[in-house]
Scaffold this active site. Structure first.
Site, PDB file in Angstrom:
ATOM      1  N   LYS A   1     -12.961  -1.157   5.631  1.00  0.00           N
ATOM      2  CA  LYS A   1     -12.341  -2.151   6.502  1.00  0.00           C
ATOM      3  C   LYS A   1     -12.890  -2.046   7.928  1.00  0.00           C
ATOM      4  CE  LYS A   1      -8.951  -2.591   3.139  1.00  0.00           C
ATOM      5  NZ  LYS A   1      -8.169  -1.720   2.263  1.00  0.00           N
TER       6      LYS A   1
ATOM      7  N   ASP B   1      -1.818   6.723   6.242  1.00  0.00           N
ATOM      8  CA  ASP B   1      -2.869   5.868   5.686  1.00  0.00           C
ATOM      9  C   ASP B   1      -3.245   4.852   6.769  1.00  0.00           C
ATOM     10  OD1 ASP B   1      -4.445   4.026   4.392  1.00  0.00           O
ATOM     11  OD2 ASP B   1      -2.999   3.574   2.792  1.00  0.00           O
TER      12      ASP B   1
ATOM     13  N   TRP C   1       0.826  -1.215   0.000  1.00  0.00           N
ATOM     14  CA  TRP C   1       0.000   0.000   0.000  1.00  0.00           C
ATOM     15  C   TRP C   1       0.848   1.247   0.000  1.00  0.00           C
ATOM     16  CZ3 TRP C   1      -4.364  -0.360  -2.078  1.00  0.00           C
ATOM     17  CH2 TRP C   1      -5.141  -1.513  -1.926  1.00  0.00           C
TER      18      TRP C   1
HETATM   19  C1  LIG Z   1      -7.537  -1.188   1.247  1.00  0.00           C
HETATM   20  C2  LIG Z   1      -6.427  -0.232   1.424  1.00  0.00           C
HETATM   21  C3  LIG Z   1      -6.245   0.872   0.572  1.00  0.00           C
HETATM   22  C4  LIG Z   1      -7.099   1.095  -0.647  1.00  0.00           C
HETATM   23  O1  LIG Z   1      -8.357   1.505  -0.317  1.00  0.00           O
HETATM   24  P1  LIG Z   1      -9.412   1.885  -1.470  1.00  0.00           P
HETATM   25  O2  LIG Z   1     -10.504   2.473  -0.638  1.00  0.00           O
HETATM   26  O3  LIG Z   1      -9.778   0.636  -2.176  1.00  0.00           O
HETATM   27  O4  LIG Z   1      -8.784   2.865  -2.357  1.00  0.00           O
HETATM   28  C5  LIG Z   1      -5.209   1.730   0.835  1.00  0.00           C
HETATM   29  N1  LIG Z   1      -4.393   1.551   1.874  1.00  0.00           N
HETATM   30  C6  LIG Z   1      -4.518   0.511   2.727  1.00  0.00           C
HETATM   31  C7  LIG Z   1      -3.579   0.355   3.874  1.00  0.00           C
HETATM   32  C8  LIG Z   1      -5.549  -0.416   2.525  1.00  0.00           C
HETATM   33  O5  LIG Z   1      -5.685  -1.452   3.358  1.00  0.00           O
END
Ligand SMILES: *Cc1c(COP(=O)(O)O)cnc(C)c1O
Length: 358
Positions: A195, A171, A102
């Site tokens: 999530k 993030d 990521w």
């Molecule tokens: C799932 C995830 C993303 C991507 O998320 P989207 O909403 O699909 O763009 C980015 N960073 C992390 C750490 C993730 O787990």
């Protein structure tokens, strides 16, 4: 009706209470005679939902006054691009920590738009891990330092956040609101909703407001944070139903008790890692001190056994255990809404599987 144990990494399990509330209100939201999906985003019914979602997040994360809570479409991936667009000034460099898949995606967008310094790189290390403080080489006057608190694919989680003079941008897609975090240490925190906070459809952005003023004039209006701050995340029609679900999920966290959920997360992960460590058959893929409490990644002696376990577990109602296609192995995602009984069921299943195949 039988609900399975859903170990999927995202979209992921939602609290049954939140789903039931949504079901009960689907045809007639609080006497309006329509679903919240069918209501005007500027009407009273939806406005209250919107404000409660923001307020719940503020309260649960103890977010200081000087930060805005925003809902921006495009998920976390949109933020990978918006961050350098808004914060990387002419000739400036941004620091990024490469901790895995990521982080790499965020770095790619940063490089598209400006100078990137990789402040630490453990993105390809096996066992997977996060960088430690003395590995960091930071740029003086950096536009920001970007990090990823939990690498959802590798199962490595940052236990201590890096110290920097630059705004720290994180993030937190896969561990937001899963543990205590001091928001005041960050310039910005962001996460895709699907999530830990609700269904897919929106990115949650927690931004120190003064940073939004750094954005160059020529950035498209909808991609400027200041637009979303000024419009209270309603510059355009917001994804009302997703935000409504986030409101219900955060209401559920409040009802369960935030700190109960946080300690339950540590217990759930602890039980699963204990089962992995207590056997020579299973092998964790992250360094123990960086093991994620959200995404537990592990392997079996052979890929054939891994495939067999995933298949048998699925038939037994333990679904979504297949690791990300880029790394293989197994991954049990056990976010806030994942019930502790599901962890016990998996541990029992793993013991039985080992007895039959070990
Ligand atoms: C799932 C995830 C993303 C991507 O998320 P989207 O909403 O699909 O763009 C980015 N960073 C992390 C750490 C993730 O787990």
């Amino acid at each position: 009706m039988a609900r399975c144990y859903n170990f999927s990494a995202g979209p992921a399990v939602l609290p049954v209470d939140a789903l039931k509330d949504a079901q009960a209100q689907l045809l007639d939201y609080e006497g309006t005679g329509m679903s919240i999906m069918e209501s005007s985003h500027r009407g009273k019914a939806y406005s209250e939902v919107h404000e409660e979602a923001i307020l719940n997040i503020r309260e649960l994360m103890e977010i200081p006054e000087e930060y805005s809570v925003l809902f921006v479409q495009g998920g976390a991936s949109m933020q990978f691009a918006m961050i350098p667009m808004n914060f990387m000034g002419e000739g400036q460099t941004a620091d990024y920590i490469n901790s895995g898949a990521w982080a790499k995606k965020a770095i790619k967008e940063g490089k598209n738009l400006g100078n990137v310094n990789i402040a630490a790189d453990c993105g390809s290390d096996i066992p997977t891990r996060m960088p430690v403080a003395d590995e960091l080489s930071l740029t003086e006057g950096a536009a920001y330092l970007h990090c990823t608190s939990n690498e959802t694919i590798s199962g490595a989680q940052m236990k201590v956040f890096p110290a920097t003079d630059a705004p720290l941008i994180c993030d937190m897609s896969s561990d937001i609101l899963s543990r205590k975090v001091d928001v005041s240490k960050f310039g910005m925190i962001y996460a895709g909703a699907q999530k830990n906070l609700g269904p897919a459809g929106v990115g949650i952005v927690i931004l120190r407001k003064d940073l939004a003023e750094r954005c160059p004039e020529n950035v498209p209006t909808i991609l400027k944070y200041s637009t979303h701050i000024d419009g209270n995340s309603m510059f355009n029609t917001c994804p009302c139903f997703t935000i409504y679900m986030i409101m219900l999920v955060t209401r559920w966290i409040k009802k369960e008790g935030r700190d109960n959920i946080f300690s339950q997360n540590v217990e759930k992960a602890g039980r699963l890692y204990a089962a992995i460590d207590g056997s020579d058959f299973y092998r964790g893929t992250a360094l123990p001190e960086f093991r994620s409490d959200m995404n537990v990644t592990f392997r079996l002696p052979t890929e054939e056994l891994e495939a067999l376990l995933i298949k048998e577990a699925d038939a037994a109602g333990l679904k979504g255990l297949k690791g990300h296609r880029s790394v293989g192995g197994l991954r049990a995602s056990i976010y806030n809404a994942f019930p502790p009984e599901g962890v016990d069921a998996l541990v029992a299943f793993m013991k039985d599987f080992e007895a039959r195949n070990g």
